[in-house]
Design an enzyme around this catalytic site. Sequence first.
Site, PDB file in Angstrom:
ATOM      1  N   ALA A  12     -10.614   2.045 -10.126  1.00  0.00           N
ATOM      2  CA  ALA A  12     -10.671   0.630 -10.521  1.00  0.00           C
ATOM      3  C   ALA A  12      -9.274   0.028 -10.524  1.00  0.00           C
ATOM      4  O   ALA A  12      -8.816  -0.528 -11.519  1.00  0.00           O
ATOM      5  CB  ALA A  12     -11.314   0.510 -11.904  1.00  0.00           C
ATOM      6  N   GLY A  13      -8.583   0.156  -9.388  1.00  0.00           N
ATOM      7  CA  GLY A  13      -7.202  -0.323  -9.321  1.00  0.00           C
ATOM      8  C   GLY A  13      -7.068  -1.676  -8.666  1.00  0.00           C
ATOM      9  O   GLY A  13      -8.011  -2.475  -8.658  1.00  0.00           O
ATOM     10  N   TYR A  14      -5.892  -1.920  -8.081  1.00  0.00           N
ATOM     11  CA  TYR A  14      -5.585  -3.196  -7.431  1.00  0.00           C
ATOM     12  C   TYR A  14      -6.500  -3.428  -6.219  1.00  0.00           C
ATOM     13  O   TYR A  14      -6.758  -4.565  -5.851  1.00  0.00           O
ATOM     14  CB  TYR A  14      -4.132  -3.211  -6.957  1.00  0.00           C
ATOM     15  CG  TYR A  14      -3.150  -3.378  -8.087  1.00  0.00           C
ATOM     16  CD1 TYR A  14      -2.734  -4.649  -8.487  1.00  0.00           C
ATOM     17  CD2 TYR A  14      -2.635  -2.286  -8.773  1.00  0.00           C
ATOM     18  CE1 TYR A  14      -1.839  -4.819  -9.515  1.00  0.00           C
ATOM     19  CE2 TYR A  14      -1.738  -2.440  -9.815  1.00  0.00           C
ATOM     20  CZ  TYR A  14      -1.342  -3.709 -10.183  1.00  0.00           C
ATOM     21  OH  TYR A  14      -0.457  -3.874 -11.211  1.00  0.00           O
ATOM     22  N   GLY A  16      -9.652  -1.375  -5.565  1.00  0.00           N
ATOM     23  CA  GLY A  16     -11.068  -1.184  -5.907  1.00  0.00           C
ATOM     24  C   GLY A  16     -11.647  -2.361  -6.680  1.00  0.00           C
ATOM     25  O   GLY A  16     -12.736  -2.860  -6.342  1.00  0.00           O
ATOM     26  N   THR A  91      -3.154   7.473  -3.685  1.00  0.00           N
ATOM     27  CA  THR A  91      -2.682   8.554  -2.818  1.00  0.00           C
ATOM     28  C   THR A  91      -1.162   8.428  -2.703  1.00  0.00           C
ATOM     29  O   THR A  91      -0.651   7.994  -1.674  1.00  0.00           O
ATOM     30  CB  THR A  91      -3.308   8.441  -1.411  1.00  0.00           C
ATOM     31  OG1 THR A  91      -3.152   7.081  -0.963  1.00  0.00           O
ATOM     32  CG2 THR A  91      -4.767   8.786  -1.425  1.00  0.00           C
ATOM     33  N   GLU A 164      -1.501  -8.101  -2.318  1.00  0.00           N
ATOM     34  CA  GLU A 164      -1.552  -8.538  -3.713  1.00  0.00           C
ATOM     35  C   GLU A 164      -1.053  -9.972  -3.832  1.00  0.00           C
ATOM     36  O   GLU A 164      -0.184 -10.403  -3.077  1.00  0.00           O
ATOM     37  CB  GLU A 164      -0.735  -7.591  -4.585  1.00  0.00           C
ATOM     38  CG  GLU A 164      -1.454  -6.264  -4.753  1.00  0.00           C
ATOM     39  CD  GLU A 164      -0.596  -5.223  -5.444  1.00  0.00           C
ATOM     40  OE1 GLU A 164       0.201  -5.571  -6.326  1.00  0.00           O
ATOM     41  OE2 GLU A 164      -0.732  -4.046  -5.076  1.00  0.00           O
ATOM     42  N   CYS A 275       2.451   0.069  -0.930  1.00  0.00           N
ATOM     43  CA  CYS A 275       1.978   0.584   0.369  1.00  0.00           C
ATOM     44  C   CYS A 275       3.048   0.837   1.426  1.00  0.00           C
ATOM     45  O   CYS A 275       3.032   1.875   2.069  1.00  0.00           O
ATOM     46  CB  CYS A 275       0.933  -0.364   0.933  1.00  0.00           C
ATOM     47  SG  CYS A 275      -0.632  -0.219   0.062  1.00  0.00           S
TER      48      CYS A 275
HETATM   49  C1  UDX Z   1      -5.037   2.640  -4.048  1.00  0.00           C
HETATM   50  C2  UDX Z   1      -4.147   3.551  -3.201  1.00  0.00           C
HETATM   51  O1  UDX Z   1      -2.944   3.788  -3.893  1.00  0.00           O
HETATM   52  C3  UDX Z   1      -3.805   2.960  -1.864  1.00  0.00           C
HETATM   53  O2  UDX Z   1      -3.263   3.976  -1.039  1.00  0.00           O
HETATM   54  C4  UDX Z   1      -5.005   2.459  -1.167  1.00  0.00           C
HETATM   55  O3  UDX Z   1      -4.639   1.776   0.010  1.00  0.00           O
HETATM   56  C5  UDX Z   1      -5.879   1.647  -2.068  1.00  0.00           C
HETATM   57  O4  UDX Z   1      -6.135   2.293  -3.310  1.00  0.00           O
HETATM   58  P1  UDX Z   1      -4.420   0.782  -5.826  1.00  0.00           P
HETATM   59  O5  UDX Z   1      -5.802   0.268  -6.009  1.00  0.00           O
HETATM   60  O6  UDX Z   1      -3.283  -0.186  -5.838  1.00  0.00           O
HETATM   61  O7  UDX Z   1      -4.293   1.499  -4.417  1.00  0.00           O
HETATM   62  O8  UDX Z   1      -4.153   1.995  -6.814  1.00  0.00           O
HETATM   63  P2  UDX Z   1      -4.241   2.047  -8.388  1.00  0.00           P
HETATM   64  O9  UDX Z   1      -4.122   0.686  -8.966  1.00  0.00           O
HETATM   65  O10 UDX Z   1      -3.327   3.138  -8.816  1.00  0.00           O
HETATM   66  O11 UDX Z   1      -5.753   2.498  -8.650  1.00  0.00           O
HETATM   67  C6  UDX Z   1      -6.261   3.770  -8.470  1.00  0.00           C
HETATM   68  C7  UDX Z   1      -7.261   4.068  -9.598  1.00  0.00           C
HETATM   69  O12 UDX Z   1      -7.922   5.298  -9.323  1.00  0.00           O
HETATM   70  C8  UDX Z   1      -6.618   4.225 -10.989  1.00  0.00           C
HETATM   71  O13 UDX Z   1      -7.188   3.317 -11.892  1.00  0.00           O
HETATM   72  C9  UDX Z   1      -6.931   5.677 -11.366  1.00  0.00           C
HETATM   73  O14 UDX Z   1      -7.176   5.864 -12.742  1.00  0.00           O
HETATM   74  C10 UDX Z   1      -8.172   5.968 -10.540  1.00  0.00           C
HETATM   75  N1  UDX Z   1      -8.409   7.394 -10.298  1.00  0.00           N
HETATM   76  C11 UDX Z   1      -7.420   8.185  -9.827  1.00  0.00           C
HETATM   77  C12 UDX Z   1      -9.677   7.932 -10.558  1.00  0.00           C
HETATM   78  O15 UDX Z   1     -10.583   7.236 -11.009  1.00  0.00           O
HETATM   79  N2  UDX Z   1      -9.891   9.265 -10.307  1.00  0.00           N
HETATM   80  C13 UDX Z   1      -8.896  10.083  -9.856  1.00  0.00           C
HETATM   81  O16 UDX Z   1      -9.134  11.279  -9.669  1.00  0.00           O
HETATM   82  C14 UDX Z   1      -7.621   9.519  -9.594  1.00  0.00           C
HETATM   83  C1  UDX Z   2       0.805  -5.034   2.115  1.00  0.00           C
HETATM   84  C2  UDX Z   2       0.072  -5.544   3.362  1.00  0.00           C
HETATM   85  O1  UDX Z   2       0.430  -6.904   3.618  1.00  0.00           O
HETATM   86  C3  UDX Z   2      -1.424  -5.402   3.185  1.00  0.00           C
HETATM   87  O2  UDX Z   2      -2.099  -5.800   4.366  1.00  0.00           O
HETATM   88  C4  UDX Z   2      -1.732  -3.962   2.863  1.00  0.00           C
HETATM   89  O3  UDX Z   2      -3.112  -3.796   2.639  1.00  0.00           O
HETATM   90  C5  UDX Z   2      -0.959  -3.503   1.641  1.00  0.00           C
HETATM   91  O4  UDX Z   2       0.425  -3.710   1.839  1.00  0.00           O
HETATM   92  P1  UDX Z   2       1.362  -6.054  -0.294  1.00  0.00           P
HETATM   93  O5  UDX Z   2       2.186  -4.825  -0.475  1.00  0.00           O
HETATM   94  O6  UDX Z   2       0.418  -6.466  -1.358  1.00  0.00           O
HETATM   95  O7  UDX Z   2       0.472  -5.902   1.047  1.00  0.00           O
HETATM   96  O8  UDX Z   2       2.340  -7.292  -0.058  1.00  0.00           O
HETATM   97  P2  UDX Z   2       3.032  -8.035   1.174  1.00  0.00           P
HETATM   98  O9  UDX Z   2       2.698  -9.455   1.074  1.00  0.00           O
HETATM   99  O10 UDX Z   2       2.758  -7.368   2.450  1.00  0.00           O
HETATM  100  O11 UDX Z   2       4.570  -7.907   0.806  1.00  0.00           O
HETATM  101  C6  UDX Z   2       5.237  -6.660   0.787  1.00  0.00           C
HETATM  102  C7  UDX Z   2       6.703  -6.841   0.485  1.00  0.00           C
HETATM  103  O12 UDX Z   2       7.379  -7.453   1.560  1.00  0.00           O
HETATM  104  C8  UDX Z   2       6.984  -7.723  -0.737  1.00  0.00           C
HETATM  105  O13 UDX Z   2       8.006  -7.134  -1.508  1.00  0.00           O
HETATM  106  C9  UDX Z   2       7.423  -9.031  -0.131  1.00  0.00           C
HETATM  107  O14 UDX Z   2       8.250  -9.771  -0.982  1.00  0.00           O
HETATM  108  C10 UDX Z   2       8.165  -8.548   1.098  1.00  0.00           C
HETATM  109  N1  UDX Z   2       8.268  -9.541   2.188  1.00  0.00           N
HETATM  110  C11 UDX Z   2       7.142 -10.029   2.782  1.00  0.00           C
HETATM  111  C12 UDX Z   2       9.525  -9.954   2.627  1.00  0.00           C
HETATM  112  O15 UDX Z   2      10.548  -9.503   2.114  1.00  0.00           O
HETATM  113  N2  UDX Z   2       9.602 -10.855   3.652  1.00  0.00           N
HETATM  114  C13 UDX Z   2       8.510 -11.356   4.279  1.00  0.00           C
HETATM  115  O16 UDX Z   2       8.658 -12.165   5.206  1.00  0.00           O
HETATM  116  C14 UDX Z   2       7.235 -10.942   3.825  1.00  0.00           C
END
Ligand code: UDX
Ligand code: UDX
Length: 458
Positions: A12-14, A16, A91, A164, A275
Amino acid sequence: MNFEKQIVCIGAGYVGGPTMAMIAVKCPRYKVTVVDINSARIAAWNSNALPIYEPGLDALVQNTRGTNLFFSTAIEQEIQAADIIFVSVNTPTKTFGHGAGRAADLQFWEKTARQILLHATNNKIVVEKSTLPVRTAEAMERILNQNTKNIRFEVVSNPEFLAEGTAIADLESPDRVLIGSQETPDGFKARQAIVDIYAHWVPRDRIIEANVWSAELSKLTANAFLAQRISSINAISALCERTEADVTEVAAAIGKDTRIGTQFLRAGVGFGGSCFKKDILNLVYICQSYGLTEIAEYWESVIRINEWQERRFVRTMLENMFNTIAGKKIALLGFAFKADTGDTRESPAIVIARSLLEEHADVVISDPKALDNAREDLKDVPTAISFETDPYRATDGAHAVALLTDWQVYRDLDYERIFQYMEQPAFLFDGRNVLDHKKLFNLGFNVFAIGKAPLKHF
Ligand code: UDX
Ligand code: UDX
C-alpha cells in the site's frame, strides 16, 4: 453486492495505493482490496489522513472506500479471495552480498510470492507492478508453479509509469499502459484479463501488449532515458556557467526540435526519487552480468553526473560565500525530491544538507509537506539543524537561501521581506531555476542559478 472480479494489491505504497484507487473508481463492478504488512500504513489509508500526499488522491479514496475499495491487513484471506493479485512491494537496491549497491533486493518480492503460494487455493493471475530486473517474472512463475496443490499461476508484467505529484492525472490519462505476458494460450488469457481492467477508461490504442521481458525491460529503459536527459542538461549547465550561455535558453532552443521534445530538460540540483537511481543501478547490474561492461559504464555515468551536480551546487555555495560557511545560517527551501509530494527518497536535498553540515553551517530546513520525512532522513545528524514550516521564519537571519524543491509557494514568496531580515550580503542559490533572478538581484540579493551567469553585487 456481487462483484465481477476481486483484485488484491499487496503493498500500500506510493504506487499501490493511488493505482488501486483509480482502478476502483473506474471499475465499479470490481472489488479492489489493498493489503500491506504495515498495519499503521493500512490504518492511515482507512483514516482521513492518508499516508501519502498526492494531489487529487483524497477525493478518489473518499469516493470509493468502503464501496469497492478496501484497505486491510488480512493478507492471507485476501489472497484466497483474489482472482488477480497485483504486487507492489518495494524492491530497493541490495545493500549486502553479491551485487550490493547495484542489484535489486528481491527479498520482499520473493517473500510475497511464497505468501501467495501458501495461501492460494485456486488459479491466480499475479501482476508485477514493482519494477523488477528483467526475467524476474520467469523466476517468480517457477516458484509459484512448483506447487503440489494443482494451482496454476500466470505472472504478468504491468510496470507503473506514474510520477509522484501527478500520479492521479498520470493514472487517469496515461501515455500508455504496458502489459507483458508469456506468449502461451494461458499467458494470453491472463494478459487479456489485465487489458480488460484498463480498457474501462484507457483508449485501446494506448494499451500496449508485449512479451513479459520486453515489458520488464521497458520500465528500466524509460527511467534510464528520462534520467539521462536530466544528466545531459545538467552537464550542459556547467558549461553554460563557464561560457555565459544560459541553460534555460539552450533548453528552450533544443526542445523546439520535435525530435528532442520539451520535457525533462530542466537543469537543477539533480534528480531524486525512489526510481531513477535504483532502476539505472539495476540496469547497470544486468549489463554487467551479461558481460556488457561498456554499456554498464555508459548508464552508470548518468548517475555519476547526477552526484557531481549535487556536489557542484554545494561547491558553488561555499566558493561564493568566501570559502567559509561555518556558523552561518543557511535556509533550505524544499526538501522533497520534487514539488507536490512529501517523498524525500534520494532527494538531492539530503546530500546537500549533509554537505553543508559537514562545513559546520547552521542549516534550517523548510518544506510544506516533507518535514517528517526530512527529520527521519537526518535523524543521525548530531549537529546544528532545525526544521521550520514557515519559510519566513526559516530565512530570518540567514546568510543564504537555497531553493531545492520547485514548490509553487516558493515562487510566490515576498522576497523583499525575506531580504530585509537576512544577513548581508544576502545570497540566493536557485537550485531549480524557478525564480525571477533579475528581480531578486535588483532587490539586493546575490543570485546564483543553475547554468546561468551569476548576478553579484561585489
Ligand atoms: C514500489 C517499488 O519500490 C517500486 O520499485 C515499484 O516501481 C512500485 O512499488 P512504492 O509504492 O513507492 O514503490 O513503495 P513503498 O511506498 O515503499 O510501498 C511498498 C509497500 O509494500 C510498503 O507499504 C510495505 O510495507 C509493503 N510491503 C513490503 C508488504 O506489504 N509486504 C512486504 O513483504 C514488503
Ligand atoms: C519517475 C518517472 O517519471 C515515472 O514514469 C516512473 O514511474 C517513476 O520515476 P518520479 O520519480 O515520481 O517518476 O518523478 P519525476 O517527475 O520523473 O522526477 C524525478 C526527478 O527528476 C525529480 O527529482 C525531479 O525534480 C527531477 N527532474 C525532472 C529534473 O531535475 N529536471 C527535469 O526536467 C525533470
